[in-house]
Design an enzyme around this catalytic site. Structure first.
Site: not given
Length: 262
Positions: A22, A24, A203
């Site tokens: 990922d 961000d 996250d």
């Protein structure tokens, strides 16, 4: 990293491994203004080192691919890197972006969203136009969680009206087209590359689908959570939990060093 079967498979056969990440909260820190979410300064060099050993490095993000590259100086120079933007609707590779036409429901929903927010007393709530999606961020609100609670029902109705789906995240609700998520995008990429093992690092809640894809692939795999106090669901499902983007970079550097030693 020892004694985790997925890691051991990647170390034995790096040329068959796909490393998925990922953006961000994983490669870049979460910040109040999404436009300022710049990649960890050491990440491009670490990814370039990994890319010299593995089958592929792929960034799977809800952002437009071009935005991820803009916020990730040096990413475009990582040999063989692929960026799957908008959850896989877009693909950046070798300096070019390919994608189907944007869905008409997104700009229509965004126009109504502006009016909707005008009727709600939610200071600090901002809209992010992502081209193929539109996100509503509450992080800069005096009460981010309270603003999210107020927005959930009206945004769900707005999404349904325009044949969109809601993607929840860290102090954000995103309206986007159905039919693609990070798990589907990762599964297609693994099949395309004929991968023999896989790691995925994420996250947020949108990364759970990618974790599921790792499990469903039948390949030796490892899931890594870039940990935070805001989201615990990934940590509960991950094989490895690290401390935010700094921990992600440290883990990837350790992996690259292990390749170099072998």
């Amino acid at each position: 990293m020892k004694n985790i079967p997925g890691i051991e498979a990647i170390l034995r056969d790096p040329a068959g491994a796909v490393i998925g990440l990922d953006f961000d909260g994983t490669l870049s820190p979460i910040v109040p203004d999404p436009a300022q979410a710049v990649i960890h300064p050491e990440a491009p060099e670490v990814l370039a080192d990994l890319g010299a050993h593995v089958l592929a490095v792929v960034v799977v993000t809800g952002r437009p691919a071009a935005t991820a590259l803009e916020l990730g100086p040096g990413l475009a120079d990582v040999e063989g890197l692929v960026v799957l933007g908008h959850y896989g609707f877009e693909r950046w590779e070798d300096g070019r972006v390919s994608a189907p036409p944007p869905p008409p429901g997104v700009p229509r929903a965004e126009a109504e969203l502006q009016l909707l927010l005008g009727t709600l007393d939610l200071p600090g709530v901002v809209i992010e136009d992502k081209g193929r999606a539109v996100a509503v961020h509450t992080r800069r609100s005096p009460d981010p969680e309270g603003a999210l609670a107020v927005l959930r029902e009206p945004l769900a109705k707005l999404a349904a009206k325009h044949d969109l789906v809601i993607e929840p995240g860290r102090m954000v609700l995103e309206l986007r087209p159905p039919g693609m998520d990070k798990g589907h995008a990762l599964s297609l990429f693994l099949a395309e590359k004929a991968a023999r093992s896989v790691m995925f690092v994420g996250d947020d809640l949108g990364d759970l689908a990618a974790f599921d894809a790792v499990r469903a692939s039948g390949l030796p795999g490892v899931t890594v959570c870039s940990g935070s106090a805001e989201v615990t669901a990934l940590a509960e499902r991950a094989d490895i939990v690290v401390d935010g983007p700094q921990g992600v970079v440290a883990l990837l550097r350790e992996l690259g060093s292990a390749f170099s030693r072998s």
